[in-house]
Design a protein around this motif. Sequence first.
Motif, short mmCIF file in Angstrom:
data_model
loop_
_atom_site.label_atom_id
_atom_site.label_comp_id
_atom_site.label_asym_id
_atom_site.label_seq_id
_atom_site.Cartn_x
_atom_site.Cartn_y
_atom_site.Cartn_z
N VAL A 205 65.55 45.32 -4.86
CA VAL A 205 66.49 45.08 -3.76
C VAL A 205 67.49 46.23 -3.66
CG1 VAL A 205 68.33 43.56 -2.93
CG2 VAL A 205 66.24 42.58 -3.92
N SER A 206 67.86 46.81 -4.80
CA SER A 206 68.90 47.84 -4.81
C SER A 206 68.39 49.24 -5.13
CB SER A 206 69.98 47.46 -5.84
OG SER A 206 69.40 47.33 -7.13
N SER A 207 67.11 49.39 -5.50
CA SER A 207 66.64 50.71 -5.92
C SER A 207 65.15 50.83 -5.69
CB SER A 207 66.96 50.93 -7.40
OG SER A 207 66.40 52.14 -7.87
#
Length: 756
Positions: free
Chosen positions: A147-149
């Motif tokens: 989700v973030s990377s």
Amino acid sequence: MDGLNEVGEVSVSRLQMDEQSDDTSPPEHERPALCDRLHGSVHDKENSPTMRAVLCAQVCKVYRFLTEDQRWLLVREQLSETPLSFSLPKQLLRALIREHADRVQEVNGLGELSPHWDGLRHDVINHCSHLIGCYQDTLAELDRLSVSSCFKSSGSKSDRHLQFVPTNLHTQRMEVTDPDSSGVWYEVITFGAPADHHQAFRHGGLRRLLNKHTGHSDGGPCPSSSVSYSQDESSRARELLASVAQLQPLVFGLAEELLSVSQEPHAARLQQVLDALTRQTEQFVHALKDELVKSALLAIHGQFAAPCGGSHVHSNGLLCDNSPAGREGPPSLGQRDDVRRDAEYDEEAWDRAWANVAMSLNCIIAMADRLRGRADRPQGGTSGEQQEAAGDADARDAASPSSSSSPSWQEQLLPLVVTLRDCVREAVAKARAAMTFVVLRGAVAPTVDQGPAQVVQRRHAVFSQALSALVCGFMLKLYGGLEDPDFLQQLHSVGVLAQFESLLSTYGDEVGMLEDMEVGVADLSQVAFTVTEAKTEETDDLLPTLSGTWGSFVVEVPLTPETFALLPRELREGRPIRVHPVLFNIGINQQQSLAERFGDSSPQERVNHQSCERLRVYCRALGERRPDAAGVQSLSDLLTSLERSVDARKRKNVEVLWIAATVCRQVSGVRLTSCKSAKDRTAMSVTLEQCVLLRERHSLGQQHFSSALDCMRRDGCRMENVQKNVGSRKFAFSGVQLLTFPRLYRPPDGSYGSTH
């Protein structure tokens, strides 16, 4: 600086170019064209939906170099992450979870089995259940992290939850624009060598572990690992098992109904039931007359009866030993008969089994005809014509009592019906044994036979890393070649070459990494690409999708409708694009110096020789099917030079890598470069390759070659990659280590040192 937010504006009022002669200066109205073309390539093509789907977090550097004729080259270097770093591993994990769950369901549905095979079934279930549990945990963690990377740093190589994610995967792209041409793109995929750092390399890598497993024999009963069946054959076996399970009760039910009807003679009703029995029995025989049943029975007896002595098929579906361990003394008479029967088993044995079913049915039909004929004839006797119609059934009744004292219809049909049921049972037992064997072997081959669960998991993880890098490279190669009809024809007629370049040493842990990488790259030959038309231009609809099972994965690459229309008919119809992977390794660091002096460099020699032969096979196929393709004519000399370099007893012979890369670009292949973490040695290789391309294809001045190389290494995108991975703008080399490097792989002073 972060590539996302604007931080200011630069205005250029005047650019002073070096003086050029009048004959080389472009007309005034053409002078802005160079910047216009660069601007268009950056803002139009690079921001297209297809490129946004495969590239993200871009870092760019722009250089200006002089050519030999004192003109300017504008070079744009671009380093990009890719969402495929997480997207492909997650899809692979889901596919493997589904595959192993289906396998558990298959073997659980086999019913009662003999003890040996029931134990093997439990092995399959335990193996699959262990992998399913591990993969579900890994998938849940990847869903959270992605989700973030979309980047796995070199420091996370050993992270258990990131086993399947490639390390430091990036696309290294270079656009070259000179006064005589528009921008030309060159791509290299860089990533850490696909290896399972979490399990480490104490016992070697995949190649050594798999060799140890296949060469191991535990002395168990009657090994059958040489027999395996494809997924299609396992599916056919399950269908046959279902057909047998459905048809046998129908045949038995109609046989019972026939006996019931025969209690009170009624010719019409008897014929009606007999017709139904005939149809079901013929359907039963037709279902069993499958070559897969025959071949499986032969495999059973060939694998078990011969090496292990007598064995026979039981009603539980598979072979049981006639001479269990611990039993002493000679076999009984019945056992000797079983042994003799198994020893004489041949290809006609199965044909006789279902032929007996057909013959027993014919006997019932003949008896029914005779009984109906007797009911129709006068009380006083039998005419010659009726006797002839009765046929063989009359001959069988010759010794029976006279008509006045003859048994009932039921009594006369009963022994024939019993014979039919016995023949059906025998055929069902053999067919069930054969198809159960196929299903169980189809489950054992990709699980237990592949080694312990840890080895299989290691292989899946290494494959996942290599696959993610390959898919990224293929998509860029496809996007760049959409306007090249020769390249598109080559894809469906010959396939795509994937050339992996490795800089690992053959000393210490890196031997295990190379052994992992060797197997992971070879497994990519089981992968195929297809091109599909995307539903929309949304990013999610343009991401590649993975389908299939282990050993037969297909990656679907979607294109926008207008782009899809440019493809040849064969690709639009779904023709698969085969992958031809090759791996060339040359160690260049101080550890390789130790291996060459005191250790063993044979793993490197083996890998290079094998890949050299595979590369020649691919080029030969390309020459046969696409003789007019660009660059094919020069391949022969390049391959000869490559073979000479591979055979040369020369330390750190990096010419092998250079020539292999040249061949790959000549045939429009996918280039991938790796070292342990794709941070330091990979940076030296990629920047060297870029400058060589500038010199050989764009006339970069020889006197400017070294300065261009140093510039890219000191200030280029690879330094940004080092910063991203370790938080330092220094390559992790020491001056002493660099003394062992080939000269062209040494960075400039000030760009290396301690990373702490």
